[in-house]
Design a protein around this motif. Structure first.
Motif, PDB file in Angstrom:
ATOM      1  N   TRP B 129       0.834  -1.205   0.000  1.00  0.00           N
ATOM      2  CA  TRP B 129       0.000   0.000   0.000  1.00  0.00           C
ATOM      3  C   TRP B 129       0.866   1.251   0.000  1.00  0.00           C
ATOM      4  O   TRP B 129       0.608   2.195  -0.769  1.00  0.00           O
ATOM      5  CB  TRP B 129      -0.903  -0.020   1.231  1.00  0.00           C
ATOM      6  N   ARG B 133       1.139   0.125  -4.597  1.00  0.00           N
ATOM      7  CA  ARG B 133       0.702  -1.074  -5.321  1.00  0.00           C
ATOM      8  C   ARG B 133      -0.659  -1.486  -4.746  1.00  0.00           C
ATOM      9  O   ARG B 133      -0.843  -2.564  -4.210  1.00  0.00           O
ATOM     10  CB  ARG B 133       1.738  -2.185  -5.176  1.00  0.00           C
ATOM     11  N   ARG B 134      -1.636  -0.582  -4.889  1.00  0.00           N
ATOM     12  CA  ARG B 134      -2.923  -0.772  -4.222  1.00  0.00           C
ATOM     13  C   ARG B 134      -3.710  -1.989  -4.699  1.00  0.00           C
ATOM     14  O   ARG B 134      -4.291  -2.699  -3.882  1.00  0.00           O
ATOM     15  CB  ARG B 134      -3.773   0.498  -4.361  1.00  0.00           C
ATOM     16  N   PRO B 135      -3.791  -2.260  -6.002  1.00  0.00           N
ATOM     17  CA  PRO B 135      -4.583  -3.431  -6.396  1.00  0.00           C
ATOM     18  C   PRO B 135      -4.061  -4.725  -5.765  1.00  0.00           C
ATOM     19  O   PRO B 135      -4.862  -5.571  -5.331  1.00  0.00           O
ATOM     20  CB  PRO B 135      -4.434  -3.460  -7.918  1.00  0.00           C
ATOM     21  N   LEU B 136      -2.751  -4.869  -5.694  1.00  0.00           N
ATOM     22  CA  LEU B 136      -2.190  -6.079  -5.090  1.00  0.00           C
ATOM     23  C   LEU B 136      -2.427  -6.095  -3.577  1.00  0.00           C
ATOM     24  O   LEU B 136      -2.761  -7.135  -2.997  1.00  0.00           O
ATOM     25  CB  LEU B 136      -0.692  -6.168  -5.419  1.00  0.00           C
ATOM     26  N   LEU B 138      -4.906  -4.753  -2.009  1.00  0.00           N
ATOM     27  CA  LEU B 138      -6.328  -5.033  -1.769  1.00  0.00           C
ATOM     28  C   LEU B 138      -6.682  -6.486  -2.082  1.00  0.00           C
ATOM     29  O   LEU B 138      -7.520  -7.091  -1.404  1.00  0.00           O
ATOM     30  CB  LEU B 138      -7.192  -4.073  -2.593  1.00  0.00           C
ATOM     31  N   ALA B 139      -6.027  -7.056  -3.090  1.00  0.00           N
ATOM     32  CA  ALA B 139      -6.249  -8.478  -3.390  1.00  0.00           C
ATOM     33  C   ALA B 139      -5.776  -9.331  -2.217  1.00  0.00           C
ATOM     34  O   ALA B 139      -6.417 -10.327  -1.850  1.00  0.00           O
ATOM     35  CB  ALA B 139      -5.524  -8.871  -4.668  1.00  0.00           C
ATOM     36  N   GLN B 141      -5.540  -8.308   0.993  1.00  0.00           N
ATOM     37  CA  GLN B 141      -6.516  -8.109   2.075  1.00  0.00           C
ATOM     38  C   GLN B 141      -7.719  -9.039   1.901  1.00  0.00           C
ATOM     39  O   GLN B 141      -8.191  -9.664   2.862  1.00  0.00           O
ATOM     40  CB  GLN B 141      -7.011  -6.657   2.073  1.00  0.00           C
ATOM     41  N   SER B 142      -8.193  -9.129   0.665  1.00  0.00           N
ATOM     42  CA  SER B 142      -9.371  -9.945   0.382  1.00  0.00           C
ATOM     43  C   SER B 142      -9.105 -11.422   0.647  1.00  0.00           C
ATOM     44  O   SER B 142      -9.932 -12.135   1.232  1.00  0.00           O
ATOM     45  CB  SER B 142      -9.786  -9.725  -1.075  1.00  0.00           C
ATOM     46  N   HIS B 153      -7.641  -3.479   6.755  1.00  0.00           N
ATOM     47  CA  HIS B 153      -7.354  -2.654   5.579  1.00  0.00           C
ATOM     48  C   HIS B 153      -5.845  -2.481   5.440  1.00  0.00           C
ATOM     49  O   HIS B 153      -5.145  -2.269   6.434  1.00  0.00           O
ATOM     50  CB  HIS B 153      -8.030  -1.287   5.733  1.00  0.00           C
TER      51      HIS B 153
END
Lengths: 262, 262, 262
Positions: B129, B133-136, B138-139, B141-142, B153
């Protein structure tokens, strides 16, 4: 083929329940071809309830490093050599069918209730614990928590005829004892206060009903037939056939004026 | 081989802990052949704690579309290039061993505690974060939420020496900050009130203990050494070394009269 | 490419949202090569939102005995033949984007929000239930509970524009009804009291907000725009635009003095 009222609980109805399950699944496999292969692999290809349950648990709990073959052998051996486990499984199936109005059939519970499956796997982890096979018992506890979001310490003692409804988030500590015919809703904690070591978790007598989200902490006794309201925080003993509600919980009377619970 | 009392926390005992873990796992692999291959693949075949942890996390968090090889490289690179992550991992291992009476050994925590594993993976998502590299992030986190039922988060900042006990259902929001040596039980929420945007989540100081099911909402401060009772709803600041209990929570005193907590 | 304010909800913006998602994912795939193959397989290789969502759900919910190919066909057929499902999916995406300050983009929600994914899969299980394909509907409910820790009975009716935030531990019973534009935080229960059979679960009107850990039990009505505080235990009707808080919950006023909620 499923009777509206199952027979009374007894120690010898394993084959009766297993025949019911096969009949239910045969009927479902016919009406739903999309599930036929799943139903065959999980139920119809097996020669006993223990084998079907071992196969199903092994598939659910396996991982890339804990292979399903290892788990299948472990479950089947435990169920084979401990008849009390099989008796408890049957009592749990009857309990869910009796007490949960959303339960459609015995096979519905066997195949789909993660609370039922978590308890069956826990009982095997408890056997391993008593055999001093602690690393394996703890690995199994961890997989049950990952897969079913139910965290029961292998040392905890759970009776038979237990319903763990919905089950997500249930936590039961190392020195907790749960009696027979107990119903526990989701998010229930039987935990410690964080201030004690040794024997530090609740003792739940027979026939208790614990509502969703209730938290019972410390080495307290919940008497037979007591009811613990949803969302309660219980830090005290609750006498038999008494209802406790609130945060912190207060006792609001016995059998004659039970509070709402689930 | 496991000392009853681990050494005091310090920044340089990574190799000491790693040697303890290997000794524990060697002993367990000998006594439990059923786990020998799992123990070898997950611990004994690796040359460092970071490699063992990266392998274990990658296996747990991989999916058919997020391959374990990708995750292993990602974790290992993060641990290799950020010594603070490794220091925090060691501090967490020591914290669990010190504070959780059900923790048998360091390897028990490393292999089986989903709260411990969720925090280690979160710290990597936090690094991603901060690197935009937000998409990674967040993936990741999910996947942590899917696999461990812990939703932190990537932007949240978590200290070291943190114990996430049982862990199911923990939710920590985007602008939350958790200090060092904090203990958080299961079902704890560090959330927003739903009315604010921006900096909207709790700030938890060092040494705080948060009981099971406690919900702390809004940009409130929980002071150092405070204790939050199980099932509390906290919408206000709590001073240092003070206990808060109830729904809504009230302050019931300082160090001398702590309330029950887990 | 993502506008700060999405267009108002309508029944025909499926292609608009799908184009947004593809643009977002193309941008992310370029900036994050580690996710390029995941992004291609899950989004960019598909010709519609329904296909992408069916692929993603099938991968998440498949098991060694419930194959992803079976689930993909099942989801895609349901979305193809029931336009109302697709309209609800789009409304949910818009709702999350509008109401959750932590939501970065539509693709963030589609790919990573287990509450969003659980609702989409539930709607398919509901269709199956109404088609008397109960065994398959119940198998799907069980997988959703295993994978997302969200347990929604297939018979429950859920509106559109629904946000299930964080989602872990949500339980929604068989005869519950949830209206449109409802926001439900994690650990929320819409359950029975355990004393009734038949129509025994809550009815939630449009625009209600239910805080984290709230437990609503029995066939009670929560009026339009009502707010239920975090950690509340609600056993009574709550009028429209009224706030209920506490355990047991009391009504604390209407629109003018809303309580804190998340």
């Amino acid at each position: 083929v499923v009777p509206t009222i199952p027979p009374p609980e007894s120690d010898d109805d394993e084959s009766w329940v297993w025949n019911q399950i096969k009949a239910e699944v045969r009927r479902d496999a016919e009406s739903e071809p999309a599930l036929a292969s799943y139903h065959y692999a999980t139920v119809l290809s097996h020669t006993s309830l223990s084998r079907s349950l071992s196969f199903h648990l092994a598939n659910k709990l396996s991982s890339s490093t804990l292979l399903s073959t290892l788990l299948y052998d472990l479950f089947l051996q435990s169920f084979s050599t401990h008849p009390t486990l099989r008796i408890a499984t049957v009592a749990d199936l009857l309990a869910v069918r009796h007490r949960d109005p959303a339960c459609e059939s015995f096979s519905h519970c066997l195949l789909n209730y993660k609370g039922f499956l978590a308890i069956q796997a826990h009982r095997v982890s408890h056997i391993l614990w008593t055999q001093s096979r602690r690393p394996l018992a703890l690995a199994l506890q961890s997989r049950i928590s990952d897969v079913f979001a139910v965290d029961i310490h292998p040392a905890a003692r759970i009776g038979k005829g237990v319903l763990l409804d919905h089950a997500t988030g249930v936590v039961i500590g190392e020195t907790a004892v749960v009696g027979n015919n107990v119903s526990i809703l989701h998010h229930v904690t039987l935990g410690g206060t964080g201030k004690a070591i040794g024997d530090r978790h609740p003792k739940i007598a027979d026939g208790v009903l614990i509502g969703a989200g209730a938290t019972i902490l410390g080495n307290v006794r919940i008497g037979a037939g007591a009811k613990i309201g949803a969302g309660s925080l219980v830090l005290i003993d609750v006498p038999a056939r008494t209802t406790a509600v609130g945060n912190p919980a207060r006792l609001i009377g016995g059998k004659e004026k039970p509070s709402k619970l689930e």
